[in-house]
Design an enzyme around this catalytic site. Structure first.
Site, PDB file in Angstrom:
ATOM      1  N   LYS A 242      15.795 -11.005 -38.203  1.00 27.83           N
ATOM      2  CA  LYS A 242      15.844 -10.236 -39.252  1.00 27.83           C
ATOM      3  C   LYS A 242      14.727  -9.229 -38.792  1.00 27.83           C
ATOM      4  O   LYS A 242      13.546  -9.456 -38.588  1.00 27.83           O
ATOM      5  CB  LYS A 242      15.750 -10.705 -40.699  1.00 27.83           C
TER       6      LYS A 242
ATOM      7  N   ASP B  85      20.901  -2.707 -42.713  1.00 32.62           N
ATOM      8  CA  ASP B  85      20.518  -3.654 -43.977  1.00 32.62           C
ATOM      9  C   ASP B  85      20.044  -2.565 -45.105  1.00 32.62           C
ATOM     10  O   ASP B  85      20.709  -1.838 -45.054  1.00 32.62           O
ATOM     11  CB  ASP B  85      19.340  -4.799 -43.639  1.00 32.62           C
TER      12      ASP B  85
END
Ligand code: NAD
Length: 403
Positions: free
Chosen positions: A96, A136
């Site tokens: 991430k 995201d």
């Protein structure tokens, strides 16, 4: 959820999965935590890329631009991605990225500068076979296009498979826009079949990409949408809301509460309203120990990430409410990201029908595997999903002799 909490949760599940201390230690630690200070227009922004685990394939996970981004948060999200790609059996690990920034305060030029600076800071650790980013929170297809361009410049390659969630013109995949909701629909339909749930009255909290598409897809399939909400509040009609009109109200006036043919309810009331299926699709931590007793739904499908606190989860499990957890329920997005990567690698472009069929196969197969683990009646569906995923990661680690 803080990384400390994740570790506690992991230790609990590891016991049920019969993992050794050595195996738990390996799962607790990210492979790499990368940090950089990005400078745009004289201002500095903290940036992170966490590569959690790549036993099952290249790291995979989005990049978020948000004022609350921290190393701790990115670590937690990277752990979740590792679990999520494993649950749906994608040949990926988990990672991430994030930048601590309020993107609403940047000009378009600054936003582009920040996106490109992120890639220049980390590109040596990223790549189609190494670590594949995606959108995201507050990042989108346009940002993915800038990032791809910067990566190709830095590496002097043509590498569309470096990043997913791209515009179609640059190798993006069809269905990506509705993938999260559609994946959720396939999971829900399997759960309805297995449990024999007859009433199909649905309440959905959140009306953005995930929630609105879910409402639309379920209405098209004959479900009755009795309540929806957004940040301004909710609307309720036990006979069913007219979805086309609700969507029109949202698109033209900015909120579902402008739909005038239904009663107004608060977001809290929506969670406790009379329905058989509850779909939290906005924020994390909305189902708590205070309101879990009031939930009337027989099934909760978590389209949002982490909408149920661990305490609420226990209460819902003891009340025999089937919670279909985020790591499966909203994995349609990353699954179509995988299809995008695969199309880029093979130089192919799949039709909408092909993508939908493959998505359904993946989601149904993941559901079936978890259902089998869950059928012993000793653990919740969420726990069953984690147990399976942790075992798969450990098996891969054993094969490559890390443990
Ligand atoms: P979005 O920004 O498109 O929509 C969010 C929606 O939530 C909006 O309708 C907003 O009004 C509403 N909202 C905000 N605050 C609220 C509140 N206090 N009460 C009720 N509603 C509120 O976001 P999204 O992409 O739909 O994501 C929603 C959730 O789904 C997030 O938890 C996200 O992490 C998760 N998710 C999304 C995807 C995806 O592909 N979009 C994939 C995986 C997980």
């Amino acid at each position: 959820m803080s990384f400390q909490k994740i570790i506690q949760f992991l230790e609990k599940i590891a016991l049920l999965a019969n993992l050794s201390e050595k195996e738990i230690q390996l799962l607790k630690n990210p492979d790499r935590v990368l940090k950089a200070e990005l400078t745009v227009n004289g201002k500095k922004y903290s940036a992170y890329r966490v590569q959690f685990n790549n036993a099952r394939g290249p790291y995979k996970g989005g990049i978020r631009f948000h004022p609350e981004v921290s190393e701790d948060e990115v670590k937690s999200l990277a752990f979740w991605m590792t679990i999520k790609t494993t649950v749906t059996d994608l040949p990926f690990g988990g990672g991430k990225g994030g930048v601590k920034v309020d993107p609403k305060r940047l000009s378009k030029k600054e936003l582009e500068g920040l996106s490109r600076a992120y890639v220049r800071a980390f590109y040596q650790y990223l790549g189609p076979d190494t670590d594949i980013p995606a959108p995201d929170v507050y990042t989108n297809a346009e940002i993915m296009a800038w990032m791809l361009d910067e990566y190709e410049k830095a590496t002097k390659t043509k590498a569309p498979a470096f990043i997913t969630g791209k515009p179609l013109e640059l190798g993006g995949s069809k269905v990506r826009d509705i993938a999260t909701a559609l994946g959720g629909v396939y999971v829900l339909e399997e759960a309805v079949k297995k449990t024999g749930l007859k009433e199909k009255n649905v309440a959905i909290q959140g009306f953005g990409n995930a929630g609105m598409n879910m409402a639309k897809l379920l209405a098209e399939r004959g479900y009755t949408i009795v309540a929806v909400s957004d940040s301004k509040g909710g609307i309720h009609d036990a006979k069913g809301l007219n979805m086309n009109e609700v969507i029109k109200a949202k698109e033209t006036k900015g909120t579902v509460t402008e739909y005038t043919k239904a009663a107004k309810i608060s977001n809290e009331e929506l969670l406790a309203c009379s329905c058989s299926i509850l779909i939290p699709s906005a924020l994390s931590g909305v189902l708590t120990k205070e309101n879990a007793q009031k939930v009337k739904a027989k099934m909760v499908l978590e389209l949002a990430n982490g909408p149920t606190t661990p305490e609420a989860d226990e209460i819902l499990w003891s009340r025999k409410v089937l919670v279909l957890p985020d790591i499966l329920a909203n994995a349609g997005g990353v699954t179509v990201s995988y299809f995008e990567w695969l199309q880029n690698k093979k130089n192919e472009s799949w039709s909408e029908q092909q993508v939908k069929k493959k998505l359904q196969e993946k989601m149904v197969s993941a559901f079936e595997q978890i259902w089998k683990e869950f059928s012993d009646g000793k653990k919740s569906f969420r726990t069953a999903a984690y147990v399976l995923a942790l075992k798969k990661i450990v098996d891969a680690e054993k094969k490559r002799k890390r443990i």
